[in-house]
Design a protein around this motif. Structure first.
Motif, short mmCIF file in Angstrom:
data_model
loop_
_atom_site.label_atom_id
_atom_site.label_comp_id
_atom_site.label_asym_id
_atom_site.label_seq_id
_atom_site.Cartn_x
_atom_site.Cartn_y
_atom_site.Cartn_z
N ARG A 104 0.83 -1.20 0.00
CA ARG A 104 0.00 0.00 0.00
C ARG A 104 0.86 1.26 0.00
N PHE A 105 1.96 1.23 0.76
CA PHE A 105 2.88 2.37 0.77
C PHE A 105 3.55 2.52 -0.60
N ASP A 106 3.89 1.40 -1.21
CA ASP A 106 4.51 1.42 -2.54
C ASP A 106 3.57 2.02 -3.59
N GLN A 107 2.29 1.74 -3.49
CA GLN A 107 1.33 2.27 -4.46
C GLN A 107 1.30 3.80 -4.42
N VAL A 108 1.50 4.37 -3.25
CA VAL A 108 1.47 5.84 -3.11
C VAL A 108 2.73 6.46 -3.71
N HIS A 109 3.88 5.86 -3.43
CA HIS A 109 5.16 6.49 -3.78
C HIS A 109 5.88 5.87 -4.99
N ARG A 110 5.33 4.77 -5.52
CA ARG A 110 5.93 4.13 -6.70
C ARG A 110 7.41 3.81 -6.48
N ILE A 111 7.70 3.25 -5.32
CA ILE A 111 9.09 2.98 -4.97
C ILE A 111 9.69 1.89 -5.86
N GLY A 112 8.90 0.84 -6.13
CA GLY A 112 9.40 -0.23 -6.99
C GLY A 112 9.79 0.30 -8.36
N GLN A 113 9.02 1.21 -8.89
CA GLN A 113 9.33 1.82 -10.19
C GLN A 113 10.64 2.59 -10.13
N GLU A 114 10.85 3.33 -9.02
CA GLU A 114 12.10 4.07 -8.85
C GLU A 114 13.30 3.12 -8.71
N ILE A 115 13.10 2.00 -8.02
CA ILE A 115 14.19 1.03 -7.88
C ILE A 115 14.59 0.49 -9.24
N ARG A 116 13.60 0.20 -10.09
CA ARG A 116 13.92 -0.31 -11.43
C ARG A 116 14.65 0.73 -12.28
N ALA A 117 14.42 2.01 -12.00
CA ALA A 117 15.10 3.08 -12.75
C ALA A 117 16.53 3.27 -12.28
N GLY A 118 16.87 2.76 -11.08
CA GLY A 118 18.24 2.85 -10.57
C GLY A 118 18.44 4.03 -9.64
N GLY A 119 19.54 3.97 -8.88
CA GLY A 119 19.89 5.07 -8.00
C GLY A 119 19.18 5.08 -6.67
N VAL A 120 18.60 3.94 -6.25
CA VAL A 120 17.91 3.85 -4.97
C VAL A 120 18.74 2.97 -4.03
#
Length: 351
Positions: free
Chosen positions: A223-239
């Motif tokens: 649910r937290f990921d849905q708000v902040h799109r963290i998984g998407q940022e991880i796939r983009a790199g730099g996390v």
């Protein structure tokens, strides 16, 4: 779900020194930071240096203040007495030094307990210590400050987690190229190693019970990921994934095959997540007796290791990253950094 925030603080790596026997000391008087949590009571005293601070004395004791709190909504008398005994020991240490400033805080257990205010009033009457109950957001900001020095060039974002006794804090952080880290979002899950150990009991020592906890925690995180799109940022790199708690430091100690836990070798260490996952499997395979005998665990922490590992496994499931940075630091370091920075800022303004 209770709102809670992780805390961040920028600090130099502390060095441990033996406690002084009296008030007679050399050098400037130290700052002191006291943190009363759901499971532990910790004190850190440190003198400022040009690069941060140097630890001159410390104290840590498992008190299990939150024992039974999830079921009753109150702090139990035996738990309060254990915490009071630890706080009396802290007060004795503080009395032996000329401390220039003390910050004393209480977190999740005292936030949630109906009798938390009465307990803290009792502590003030008995010891003279005045503990301030901090909010989830302040807790998150202090943790962020303490872990900020572990960020590196190329980090765009950081995901910081702290698996505590009564809750788990997740902080999502923006890392500007030329500025200080900024807290984008935070969440506090009402699931920590003490609450999970009490509720799940022996079931975490079974595969079925362990993965039941993983599934529950992963649902919160999704649910937290849905708000902040963290998984998407991880796939983009730099996390950068960062963890600060006994769970991740234990995983690091096992992954590094340390004959005994050594903070200087663990704090700031970046592990391949595959190595941490293998260490988790090793811990699970040990069982209760093996965990009690393990030099990086010990009998006092047997009940808490696998619940904490289940929370870590849920974080890995929702946010798979190749590496994990381990931080053996937290609220106390954050408080010390803030106090030192405030004093230096006051001096500059005076000049």
């Amino acid at each position: 779900m209770t709102d809670h925030a992780p805390q961040f603080a920028a600090t130099a790596l502390p060095e441990t020194a033996p406690p002084a026997a009296s008030r007679v000391e050399h050098g400037p008087a130290p700052f002191a930071a006291l943190d009363l949590g759901t499971n532990n009571c910790r004190l850190l005293m440190a003198a400022p240096t040009s690069s941060g601070f140097r630890v001159v004395d410390s104290f840590s004791r498992i008190v299990r203040l939150g024992e039974g709190l999830a079921n009753t909504g109150r702090l139990a008398e035996p738990a309060m007495e254990r915490a009071a005994a630890a706080l009396r020991a802290c007060a004795d240490k503080l009395a032996r030094r000329q401390v220039r400033r003390l910050e004393a805080v209480a977190t999740e257990a005292c936030r949630r307990a109906e009798n938390g205010p009465a307990f803290l009033a009792r502590i003030t009457a008995e010891t003279g210590l005045r503990l301030r109950v901090i909010s989830a957001r302040e807790e998150a900001e202090l943790a962020m400050e303490s872990c900020a020095p572990l960020l590196e060039a190329g980090d765009r974002r950081a995901l910081l987690f702290d698996i505590g006794g009564g809750s788990t804090e997740i902080a999502w952080i923006r890392v500007p190229a030329d500025g200080v880290p900024e807290l984008i979002g935070y969440v506090s899950l009402p699931l920590g190693v003490v609450t999970l150990a009490e509720r799940a009991g022996n079931s975490c020592f079974t595969e079925h019970g362990f993965f039941e906890v993983v599934d529950e925690v992963a649902a919160y995180l999704a649910r937290f990921d849905q708000v902040h799109r963290i998984g998407q940022e991880i796939r983009a790199g730099g996390v950068r994934l960062m963890g600060t708690s006994g769970t991740v430091t234990t995983l690091a100690g096992v992954a590094m095959a340390l004959p005994r836990y050594r903070r200087p070798l663990v704090d700031g260490k970046t592990l391949d997540c595959e190595a941490a996952d293998l260490a988790l499997g090793d811990l699970f395979a040990l069982g209760r007796e093996g965990l009690a005998a393990h030099p990086c665990v010990g009998p006092e922490r047997v009940e808490f290791v696998l619940p904490g590992c289940a929370v870590y496994a849920a974080i890995r499931r929702v946010w798979p990253t190749p590496r994990l940075t381990v931080a053996d630091r937290g609220l106390r370091e954050g408080m010390l950094t803030r106090m030192i920075r405030a004093e230096r800022g006051g001096r500059r303004r005076a000049r």
